[in-house]
Scaffold this motif. Structure first.
Motif, PDB file in Angstrom:
ATOM      1  N   TRP A  73      39.229  47.897  50.843  1.00  0.00           N
ATOM      2  CA  TRP A  73      39.888  47.297  49.671  1.00  0.00           C
ATOM      3  C   TRP A  73      41.272  46.784  50.055  1.00  0.00           C
ATOM      4  CZ3 TRP A  73      44.082  49.870  46.894  1.00  0.00           C
ATOM      5  CH2 TRP A  73      44.471  49.203  45.719  1.00  0.00           C
ATOM      6  N   ALA A 115      48.130  40.126  42.421  1.00  0.00           N
ATOM      7  CA  ALA A 115      47.493  41.405  42.097  1.00  0.00           C
ATOM      8  C   ALA A 115      46.338  41.262  41.112  1.00  0.00           C
ATOM      9  CB  ALA A 115      48.522  42.366  41.526  1.00  0.00           C
ATOM     10  N   TYR A 116      45.371  42.165  41.262  1.00  0.00           N
ATOM     11  CA  TYR A 116      44.284  42.274  40.281  1.00  0.00           C
ATOM     12  C   TYR A 116      43.860  43.742  40.259  1.00  0.00           C
ATOM     13  CZ  TYR A 116      40.996  42.628  44.156  1.00  0.00           C
ATOM     14  OH  TYR A 116      40.330  43.041  45.279  1.00  0.00           O
ATOM     15  N   PHE A 117      43.073  44.080  39.237  1.00  0.00           N
ATOM     16  CA  PHE A 117      42.698  45.475  39.060  1.00  0.00           C
ATOM     17  C   PHE A 117      41.242  45.664  39.450  1.00  0.00           C
ATOM     18  CE2 PHE A 117      44.666  49.135  36.920  1.00  0.00           C
ATOM     19  CZ  PHE A 117      43.619  50.032  37.032  1.00  0.00           C
ATOM     20  N   THR A 118      41.013  46.536  40.415  1.00  0.00           N
ATOM     21  CA  THR A 118      39.648  46.810  40.870  1.00  0.00           C
ATOM     22  C   THR A 118      39.072  47.965  40.089  1.00  0.00           C
ATOM     23  OG1 THR A 118      40.267  46.094  43.086  1.00  0.00           O
ATOM     24  CG2 THR A 118      38.261  47.408  42.889  1.00  0.00           C
ATOM     25  N   LYS A 175      48.270  51.214  42.899  1.00  0.00           N
ATOM     26  CA  LYS A 175      48.116  52.267  41.891  1.00  0.00           C
ATOM     27  C   LYS A 175      46.634  52.603  41.775  1.00  0.00           C
ATOM     28  CE  LYS A 175      48.170  48.622  38.437  1.00  0.00           C
ATOM     29  NZ  LYS A 175      48.472  48.174  37.100  1.00  0.00           N
ATOM     30  N   MET A 176      46.326  53.871  41.999  1.00  0.00           N
ATOM     31  CA  MET A 176      44.923  54.268  42.068  1.00  0.00           C
ATOM     32  C   MET A 176      44.653  55.439  41.146  1.00  0.00           C
ATOM     33  SD  MET A 176      44.953  53.828  46.124  1.00  0.00           S
ATOM     34  CE  MET A 176      46.643  54.393  46.046  1.00  0.00           C
ATOM     35  N   PRO A 179      46.831  53.627  34.870  1.00  0.00           N
ATOM     36  CA  PRO A 179      47.341  52.577  35.765  1.00  0.00           C
ATOM     37  C   PRO A 179      47.296  51.174  35.154  1.00  0.00           C
ATOM     38  CG  PRO A 179      46.066  54.117  37.037  1.00  0.00           C
ATOM     39  CD  PRO A 179      45.910  54.526  35.604  1.00  0.00           C
ATOM     40  N   ALA A 180      46.447  50.963  34.185  1.00  0.00           N
ATOM     41  CA  ALA A 180      46.441  49.651  33.525  1.00  0.00           C
ATOM     42  C   ALA A 180      47.687  49.482  32.653  1.00  0.00           C
ATOM     43  CB  ALA A 180      45.198  49.494  32.660  1.00  0.00           C
ATOM     44  N   SER A 220      51.662  45.732  36.029  1.00  0.00           N
ATOM     45  CA  SER A 220      50.591  44.735  36.087  1.00  0.00           C
ATOM     46  C   SER A 220      50.722  43.834  37.312  1.00  0.00           C
ATOM     47  CB  SER A 220      50.541  43.894  34.812  1.00  0.00           C
ATOM     48  OG  SER A 220      51.829  43.472  34.475  1.00  0.00           O
ATOM     49  N   SER A 251      50.995  45.003  40.240  1.00  0.00           N
ATOM     50  CA  SER A 251      50.526  45.768  41.393  1.00  0.00           C
ATOM     51  C   SER A 251      49.008  45.785  41.450  1.00  0.00           C
ATOM     52  CB  SER A 251      51.008  47.213  41.306  1.00  0.00           C
ATOM     53  OG  SER A 251      52.391  47.266  41.101  1.00  0.00           O
ATOM     54  N   GLY A 269      45.574  47.434  41.559  1.00  0.00           N
ATOM     55  CA  GLY A 269      45.119  48.715  41.023  1.00  0.00           C
ATOM     56  C   GLY A 269      43.680  49.005  41.400  1.00  0.00           C
ATOM     57  N   PHE A 270      43.330  50.296  41.430  1.00  0.00           N
ATOM     58  CA  PHE A 270      41.948  50.669  41.737  1.00  0.00           C
ATOM     59  C   PHE A 270      41.584  51.899  40.922  1.00  0.00           C
ATOM     60  CE2 PHE A 270      38.000  51.176  43.435  1.00  0.00           C
ATOM     61  CZ  PHE A 270      37.771  50.887  44.782  1.00  0.00           C
ATOM     62  N   ASN A 271      40.817  51.663  39.878  1.00  0.00           N
ATOM     63  CA  ASN A 271      40.297  52.748  39.067  1.00  0.00           C
ATOM     64  C   ASN A 271      38.932  53.081  39.662  1.00  0.00           C
ATOM     65  OD1 ASN A 271      39.019  52.973  35.680  1.00  0.00           O
ATOM     66  ND2 ASN A 271      40.020  54.557  36.874  1.00  0.00           N
TER      67      ASN A 271
END
Lengths: 607, 354
Positions: free
Chosen positions: A294, A456-459, B65-66, B76-77, B81, B83, B85-87
């Motif tokens: 990742w 940035a994006y959220f995985t 941010k994980m 983290p959401a 914003s 950064s 992130g990984f949920n």
């Protein structure tokens, strides 16, 4: 006559009568942890260095020390390296297994045994050579504690004399095997020589088996096991993060890669261009690889069947969040803990369909040590281009046995990181979305954590839209699942193509992986007998168009595999349900490599 | 406050928005609107995470941010914003964080977890993350209950804890701080979302720590576990919180303008030059003394008190990045020349197998 004997006859492995040159199987029965590996390798390499094609297989117990183990050398002037079911020469060094070994050895076999071991008198068909190993080792090895390790070298000497293996070459091979260590050579050489001398002075040869030099025939070839070849492939594939948890038979793949990395990927100042992490379990191992991937590393992990089961949740996450990761599976006897030291093609379904929900992943299936190198190397490119988990599936037979091969070539395909956006490329895009299918191949563009502001994006493993925002919208969900399925179609065209031998016959054989060795040999013989048959070796899933065309073009296909439930046939029937009836199945699932006899028996009446 | 119906004679002077050393306003560090229950302790933690990263001047795009799965893992959401992130999956954030750190040692990792995510399914990965010590602000948003799945016990719930349903917990609760200490963690802190000043200092120090910084935050769940009798509830915490020490965090490059008096102070320096100044030290505890930290935690646990503060810190514990000793370029961005050996090397290797 039973079909087993019939195939033996038909395949013509004779021990008496006309001299049988360079065509035999030697099985040595010892106890594991007794230094037998050195002797076994010396014998095999001596034959190889005479120019005679041969290879060796280990049959070892799930144990560290003291249980029976067998090493089988197949000598074949024609270069056949598939397993033959029966040994022609049995060397009995282990009193614990001798009764069983003798009971199962083929009719008329040569038996070399310790003088004090009694051979079943009802086996009067055997050609026995009784050798006083215990007495001899006491003479050549004054130190009683070391005799256990040295006694096996005596059998090597005896075999050299009996079968015409060059003793000087054997001494060289011993030196190389012991890496030139003077003390070890000093200990073992007398035993080797004593065996040869004693045999010359005391034995009368009454079998027809001989090894004769074939100068030049094995020149330039290497002997390597599949795990080492795979590790080399990963090294040349540019792997930067390796994670693993020890499990038979994949540990040696990871250990080999670690050794290569520690030797060849350290800069002058001692800093490394890799990290290897022994996880606390397989779940952590695949999770660390996914976290690394990742963040942009070329990451892999390797395991066997039980590890694949453990990794399923994380693999589903990598599938759904579209993170590239290479997962090696060196398959073994399954299900459950199964037979950790036996081979099977047991994990096809569990890799291809791994994880809950509708998931399918590319599975690459090498069929030789050279392909282990080439395809492990290529797997990283495939994973990063497709942005998904990619399995490379081998088995214990390929991974842990030594195979002769042409040397490996430098990979020609450059390292391809797939669709990764840097700041410059990113700024040119009007409204970027991580999972937008802008190119029509179902693969989006990704950015790497930490690379630049604004990217940035959220995985997440939860439902997401094209911008990777959380969404429970039913249309968004459906669109995403559909795109992921389309990605598999993109994968189909990228996978290694099948290898096809022949065209135009009414019947065809389909197989994959290590089944290749025995099938090639049997098909040659059957074709020489006038049978017409084509052969296709699959090298990947999803099933390629070439495979589907092959099935369509034949009246019947025989799918050969080393598992119980005919897993490849299940997959093929699912792809071509209208042709399900023409797909026959030939299986061997006893934990041993596919035998030539199995293939012959399975095909001779069908063709 | 008395409302005035007299309009101001002149508009109030426009306030210059505060910016950090990077020139960013605090809002750059914010995230989306929280969907947690109103009054949830976790939202306070989020607030202080934003404050601490902003005040420390960490560039948002360098933060990873994980989280695992749970109410806490949704947060983290709600911050940063800008950064990545990984949920991820339940209990497995440590693996993701460890991998991210291996691939790119320059990422500033923030890992958000909960007491179920860490104390149950994630217990194994937690242990090994402490051992490996990758840089990460590891926040456990600890409410003694499973909120997202509607109110089951977690492993940090005290023995005798009672749920709405009347169910009682029969089992000993896990003290994550004591565990981390024993495992070799070099930064062990507990906070309480109701003690805001302390939380901010803890977060700022954690963000500067070079390895794994455990921050176990008692963060009451107003929906499922905020009874007067719950040890994870506001009322109990207010009465039973025992603050182990006062300290100030001094960022490198900042002027030392803490309120602390140097007199009884003890300073602990971080490799990046920032500093923790402990003040009003107790007789029975030196925060650099692991044994006394453990004693104190256990003593207070027995007495039903919750010890908060920076219980233990050791900046010398080697971080994962130090141990891995990789080149300056992150592994993630190494060019092919550095990762694929050349043809000579392949020939050398082939010769070994002849």
């Amino acid at each position: 006559m039973s079909i087993a004997t019939a195939s033996q006859e038909a395949l013509a492995y004779k021990i008496q009568g006309e001299p049988n040159i360079n065509d035999m199987v030697i099985t040595v029965a010892t106890a594991n942890g007794s230094g037998s590996q050195t002797s076994n390798n010396v014998l095999m390499r001596s034959i190889f260095r005479m120019g005679v094609p041969c290879n060796g297989k280990n049959m070892f117990p799930s144990n560290i020390q003291g249980l029976p183990t067998w090493f089988t050398i197949r000598v074949s002037k024609d270069g056949w390296i598939g397993r033959r079911r029966d040994a022609d020469i049995l060397v009995c060094m282990n009193p614990d297994s001798v009764v069983n070994d003798i009971a199962r050895v083929r009719k008329g076999a040569v038996v070399i045994h310790e003088e004090s071991l009694k051979i079943d008198p009802t086996r009067d068909d055997l050609i026995c050579y009784s050798v006083p190993f215990k007495k001899m080792v006491a003479e050549v090895c004054p130190n009683a504690k070391l005799r256990k390790l040295v006694v096996n070298m005596i059998y090597v000497g005896v075999c050299c004399e009996l079968f015409g293996i060059d003793l000087e070459i054997a001494k060289d091979a011993l030196s190389k095997e012991l890496k030139g260590k003077a003390k070890a050579i000093e200990l073992n050489k007398p035993a080797l020589e004593a065996g040869a001398v004693w045999a010359r002075e005391n034995l009368t040869k009454s079998d027809n088996l001989r090894v004769e030099a074939m100068p030049g025939h094995t020149d330039g070839k290497i002997i390597i096991n599949g795990n080492e070849a795979s590790a080399l492939g990963a090294l040349y594939g540019g792997c930067t993060v390796l994670t693993w948890y020890p499990i038979t038979p994949s540990s040696s793949l990871c250990e080999a890669l670690i050794d290569f990395m520690e030797e060849f990927r350290v800069e002058g100042d001692g800093k490394k261009t890799f990290t290897h992490i022994q996880g606390e379990d397989e779940i952590a191992s695949v999770g660390i690889a996914i976290g690394a991937a990742w963040a942009g590393a070329r990451a892999m992990t390797a395991t066997s069947g039980p590890g694949i089961s453990l990794m399923a949740e994380f693999i589903g996450l990598a599938y759904f969040a579209e993170i590239p990761v290479v997962i090696g599976d060196v398959a073994r006897g399954a299900p459950s803990t199964g037979m950790p030291t036996r081979t099977m093609q047991s994990d096809l379904i569990s890799c291809y369909f791994n994880s809950h929900g509708d998931t399918k992943h590319p599975v690459i299936i090498p069929g030789s040590v050279k392909e282990c190198f080439e395809l492990y190397c290529e797997s990283f490119n495939i994973a990063e281009q497709l942005q998904c988990p990619v399995f490379v599936l081998t088995d214990l037979d390929l991974g842990m046995n030594n195979w002769p091969s042409d040397p490996f070539d430098m990979p020609t395909a450059p390292i391809n990181r797939g669709k990764v956006l840097d700041e410059e490329a990113f700024k040119k895009i009007e409204k970027w979305g991580r999972y937008k299918d802008v190119d029509g191949d179902a693969i989006g563009y990704r950015t790497l954590p930490g690379s630049f502001q604004g990217g940035a994006y959220f995985t997440r493993g939860t439902s997401h839209d094209e911008y990777s925002n959380y969404s429970e919208d039913d249309r968004v969900w459906v669109a995403n699942l559909d795109r992921l399925a389309r990605k598999l179609e993109t994968a189909r065209a990228m996978m290694p193509k099948a290898i096809v031998d022949g065209a135009g016959a009414k019947k065809g054989v389909i197989a994959f992986g290590t089944s290749d060795f025995s099938i090639k040999e049997v098909l040659k013989r059957l074709r020489a007998e006038g049978k017409e048959v084509d052969y296709l070796r699959m090298r990947a899933l999803p099933v390629g168009k070439d495979v589907l065309d092959f099935i369509r073009a034949h009246d019947e296909v025989m799918i050969v595999e080393q598992n119980h439930d005919a897993q490849m046939r299940m997959i093929l029937r699912d792809e071509l349900p209208e042709f399900a009836a023409k797909m026959q199945s030939l299986r061997q699932y006893d934990g041993l490599p596919l035998a030539v006899e199995t293939v012959y028996e399975g095909l001779v009446d069908w063709l | 406050m008395v409302e005035s119906n007299v309009p101001p004679s002149s508009p109030a002077p426009k306030k210059e928005p505060k910016t950090n050393r990077l020139g960013f306003e605090r809002k750059v560090y914010e995230g989306s609107k929280s969907t947690l229950c109103i009054g949830c302790g976790h939202d306070l933690i989020t607030r202080f995470l934003i404050d601490s990263l902003w005040e420390n001047g960490v560039p948002p795009h360098t933060v990873a941010k994980m989280s695992g799965i749970g109410c806490s893992s949704k947060t983290p959401a709600y911050f940063l914003s800008e950064s990545w992130g990984f949920n991820s999956v339940h209990g497995r954030m440590p693996a993701i964080a460890t991998g991210a750190n291996a691939a790119n040692k320059y990422l500033h990792n923030v890992g958000i977890s909960g007491d179920g995510d860490t104390g149950s399914i994630g217990m194994g990965q937690f242990v090994h993350m402490v051992r490996r010590n990758p840089q990460c602000v590891y926040v456990v948003e600890n409410n003694g209950v499973y909120g997202l799945t509607k109110g089951q016990f977690s492993a940090t719930a005290e023995k005798g804890a009672k749920l709405k349903t009347g169910a009682v917990n029969d089992f000993h609760s896990i003290d994550l701080c004591a565990m981390a200490l024993v495992l070799g963690c070099g930064f062990v802190a507990r906070a309480f979302s109701g003690n805001m000043k302390q939380m901010k200092q803890v977060m700022r120090a954690a963000a500067a720590y070079p390895g794994m910084a455990l921050v176990d935050v008692i963060s009451p769940c107003v929906t499922f576990n905020n009874f007067d009798h719950s040890k994870h509830g506001f009322a109990y915490m207010k009465d039973h919180e025992e603050v182990v020490n006062q300290f100030g965090f001094v960022q490198n490059m900042e002027n030392i303008e803490t309120e602390m008096e140097p007199g009884e102070a003890k300073d602990v320096q971080f490799p990046d030059g920032s500093m923790i100044r402990f003040n009003a030290l107790r007789d029975d505890h030196d925060p650099t003394d692991k044994q006394s930290a453990l004693d104190l935690l256990l003593k207070h646990y027995e007495a039903g008190e919750i010890l908060t503060g920076l219980v233990y810190v050791n900046p010398q514990t080697p971080s994962f990045a130090e141990v891995n000793n990789t080149v300056d370029t992150p592994l993630a961005t190494l060019p092919a020349e550095k990762t694929r050996p050349n043809a000579q090397v392949l020939q050398t290797i082939m010769n070994r197998y002849e």
